[in-house]
Scaffold this motif. Structure first.
Motif, PDB file in Angstrom:
ATOM      1  N   PHE B   4       0.770  -1.055  -0.012  1.00  0.00           N
ATOM      2  CA  PHE B   4      -0.060   0.028   0.030  1.00  0.00           C
ATOM      3  C   PHE B   4       0.709   1.170   0.043  1.00  0.00           C
ATOM      4  O   PHE B   4       0.324   2.146   0.037  1.00  0.00           O
ATOM      5  N   ASP B   5       2.192   1.199  -0.210  1.00  0.00           N
ATOM      6  CA  ASP B   5       2.672   2.087  -0.494  1.00  0.00           C
ATOM      7  C   ASP B   5       2.908   2.426  -2.240  1.00  0.00           C
ATOM      8  O   ASP B   5       3.451   3.381  -2.513  1.00  0.00           O
ATOM      9  N   MET B   7       0.195   0.943  -4.076  1.00  0.00           N
ATOM     10  CA  MET B   7      -1.159   1.575  -4.380  1.00  0.00           C
ATOM     11  C   MET B   7      -1.792   2.240  -3.224  1.00  0.00           C
ATOM     12  O   MET B   7      -2.108   1.850  -2.210  1.00  0.00           O
ATOM     13  N   GLY B   8      -1.325   3.440  -3.284  1.00  0.00           N
ATOM     14  CA  GLY B   8      -1.473   4.383  -2.063  1.00  0.00           C
ATOM     15  C   GLY B   8      -0.310   5.032  -1.653  1.00  0.00           C
ATOM     16  O   GLY B   8       0.880   4.907  -2.343  1.00  0.00           O
ATOM     17  N   PRO B   9      -0.123   5.913  -0.715  1.00  0.00           N
ATOM     18  CA  PRO B   9      -1.414   6.043   0.151  1.00  0.00           C
ATOM     19  C   PRO B   9      -2.341   7.361  -0.476  1.00  0.00           C
ATOM     20  O   PRO B   9      -2.116   7.672  -1.599  1.00  0.00           O
ATOM     21  N   VAL B  10      -3.746   7.288   0.277  1.00  0.00           N
ATOM     22  CA  VAL B  10      -4.622   8.221  -0.268  1.00  0.00           C
ATOM     23  C   VAL B  10      -3.982   9.595   0.375  1.00  0.00           C
ATOM     24  O   VAL B  10      -3.952   9.724   1.677  1.00  0.00           O
ATOM     25  N   MET B  11      -3.905  10.514  -0.352  1.00  0.00           N
ATOM     26  CA  MET B  11      -2.966  11.697   0.232  1.00  0.00           C
ATOM     27  C   MET B  11      -3.692  12.936  -0.573  1.00  0.00           C
ATOM     28  O   MET B  11      -4.270  12.969  -1.627  1.00  0.00           O
ATOM     29  N   VAL B  12      -3.679  14.017   0.107  1.00  0.00           N
ATOM     30  CA  VAL B  12      -3.674  15.451  -0.597  1.00  0.00           C
ATOM     31  C   VAL B  12      -2.477  15.690  -1.073  1.00  0.00           C
ATOM     32  O   VAL B  12      -1.421  15.628  -0.549  1.00  0.00           O
ATOM     33  N   GLY B  13      -2.554  15.978  -2.624  1.00  0.00           N
ATOM     34  CA  GLY B  13      -1.473  16.329  -3.536  1.00  0.00           C
ATOM     35  C   GLY B  13      -0.776  17.889  -2.976  1.00  0.00           C
ATOM     36  O   GLY B  13      -1.249  18.339  -2.159  1.00  0.00           O
ATOM     37  N   TYR B  71      -4.338  12.770   4.546  1.00  0.00           N
ATOM     38  CA  TYR B  71      -5.373  12.740   3.662  1.00  0.00           C
ATOM     39  C   TYR B  71      -6.618  13.823   4.000  1.00  0.00           C
ATOM     40  O   TYR B  71      -7.800  13.785   3.130  1.00  0.00           O
TER      41      TYR B  71
END
Lengths: 289, 218
Positions: B4-5, B7-13, B71
């Motif tokens: 998940f590094d 595919m991810g993380p879910v984050m603000v760009g 995120y």
């Protein structure tokens, strides 16, 4: 631990009779000391986050530099006239839109990096809309994608600062290509070929962001990553086999990245960043005093 | 690298190093301070100084100091939120010797505590805490981490290891840093399991131990 090679992953699948996505999920569960259900649900949440980013695309947003925003919407409006057809129009619009959302500080899924976050959703979302793929299958596809990506990270790199854009957009494209083959019912060997085609075609791509920002040319490079993934998957599904095995292509990507001068690895000192216009843009960017 | 590094993380760009890593630095520094930050002086070095505004690094660090996750969709509005929550902050640039290009130096003040921390963003959202109160350190906050400020005297490491062993907590690493022999020292203990709050309280009562903070932001 992650698989060290594509060869090892495919052999294990043959020997055990287990699917590639299952092996990857089991390795993850083992790595993080969680159950496979937990792993599967976490991957589902990645898909949901991608969808949520796509659905919340706002064409009126602009990045703080003013360099990005609104272009995904332009392609969306133009899609019916697309030379490459409406499906490809959706792919282009999705790739740009997601990368613009990233530049505008919206929430995205780094896949594998923030700069290349548009590639996988750009092939996946239009694909799902076209074929009506169910969610379980989509999540399995993402495991295939992430597992192959993990091998690339293990053998080479996925950061532009280390290996240039080939390591970011190239890796994302290769991951997307392997996933598409799986979703279309292709074999693991065909996924490996698609990965190899995608990475080969972007080998040598440099990381040269204007003003050091993840915007020019990064946003549009997400498009070539996505389009290249689709053509690579189609070639593999048509029965074309890669001459150079996937692992060797990944190793070549590493060697090419290592040979790149630092000016072409995210430092904004070469390539497009060093053009007269690139420099002029950099000079008018807001800076801290 | 963790699946998940990839595919991810879910984050603000827009950047895992300049945005997500910066949020994480802010958050870890807040934990090391150990209370709400009321005043923050933030100094950017290197690439953070040059491209920080374009990458939202400034907003990201402030968001982290407000305890936001990478995120959190409120990151772009962190300046306004900080002001509403009574956190004063200033941001400028600094030229540090031998520092990683993505480095920030922070001076934080809470109600009763204050601290100075130098930290860097290594890429992919990973970070390193490089200096605490002018003492060189090196840890990533990827494990539950105990940061113990103590006088540089014999026996402090033994207190810590004994106490953790009694609670059945396995130590992943233990390192000690000091300014000079017999001066002040910082012990950084990374563990496999989370550390119960009472351990921290008990440790703080030991003679020669000045301050204990616990960072668990995994």
């Amino acid at each position: 631990m992650a698989f060290k090679s594509v060869k090892e992953l495919l052999e294990r699948s043959r020997e055990t009779g287990r699917e590639v996505w299952q092996l990857i999920m089991e390795e993850d569960a083992n790595d993080r000391n969680v159950g496979t259900e937990d792993s599967f649900e976490k991957m589902r949440s990645m898909w949901k986050a991608m969808k949520a980013s796509s659905d919340s695309y706002d064409p009126s947003l602009r990045s703080s530099s003013g360099l990005s925003g609104g272009d995904g919407h332009k392609v969306r409006e133009y899609r019916q006239k697309c030379i490459s057809g409406e499906f490809m129009g959706d792919v282009i619009a999705e790739a740009i839109g997601m990368a613009e959302s990233n530049a505008c500080m919206r929430c995205i899924v780094a896949a594998p990096t923030a700069g290349s976050c548009g590639v996988i959703p750009a092939v996946l979302i239009p694909y799902v809309n076209k074929y009506g793929t169910d969610e379980e299958k989509i999540v399995r596809g993402l495991f295939v994608s992430a597992g192959f990506g993990q091998i690339i990270a293990e053998r080479a790199f996925i950061a532009g600062a280390l290996g240039g854009c080939q390591a970011e957009i190239g890796s994302a494209s290769a991951m997307a290509a392997a996933m598409l083959v799986y979703l279309q019912g292709g074999s693991p060997q065909q996924s490996a070929s698609a990965l190899a085609f995608a990475l080969k075609s972007l080998l040598g791509l440099v990381c040269d962001p204007v003003a050091g920002l993840v915007e020019v040319p990064c946003v549009k490079r997400n498009v070539i990553g996505a389009v290249n993934a689709i053509t690579s998957a189609d070639m593999a599904l048509a029965g074309i086999e890669t001459m150079i095995p996937a692992d060797e292509v990944i190793d070549a990507m590493r060697a090419v990245g290592a040979a790149m001068p630092s000016s072409l690895r995210e430092t904004a000192e070469g390539g497009l960043a060093a053009t007269p216009t690139g420099i002029e843009i950099a000079e008018r960017m807001p800076v801290l005093k | 690298m963790n699946l998940f590094d990839i595919m991810g993380p879910v984050m603000v760009g827009p950047s895992s190093s300049h945005t997500a890593g910066a949020v994480r630095i802010g958050r870890v520094c807040l934990r090391i301070l150990g209370e709400k930050a009321e005043r923050a002086k933030i100094h950017f070095h290197g690439s953070f100084a040059l491209t920080g505004v374009g990458h939202g690094t400034d907003k990201a660090v402030v968001a982290g100091l407000m305890d936001m996750e990478t995120y959190d969709i409120r990151i772009p509005q962190s300046f306004e939120l900080a002001r509403e929550n009574g956190m004063e902050f200033t941001i400028d640039t600094v030229d540090l010797k031998d520092a990683h290009p993505n480095t920030v130096l922070m001076e934080l003040k809470g109600k009763s505590k204050s601290i100075k921390i130098q930290a860097s963003s290594l890429g992919g959202g990973r970070i390193s805490i490089d200096e605490i109160d002018n003492i060189k350190t090196s840890f990533t906050a990827e494990y539950p981490t105990l940061v113990v400020h103590n006088e540089d005297k014999a026996g402090h490491a033994a207190h810590v290891t004994k106490m953790l062993a009694e609670k059945n907590i396995n130590i992943a690493s233990l390192r000690s840093y000091r300014d000079k022999r017999g001066g002040f020292a910082i012990m950084v203990v990374e563990t496999d399991e989370p550390i119960p709050i009472e351990v921290i309280g008990e440790l703080e009562k030991k003679e020669g131990i000045i301050k204990v903070t616990y960072v668990n932001v995994i």
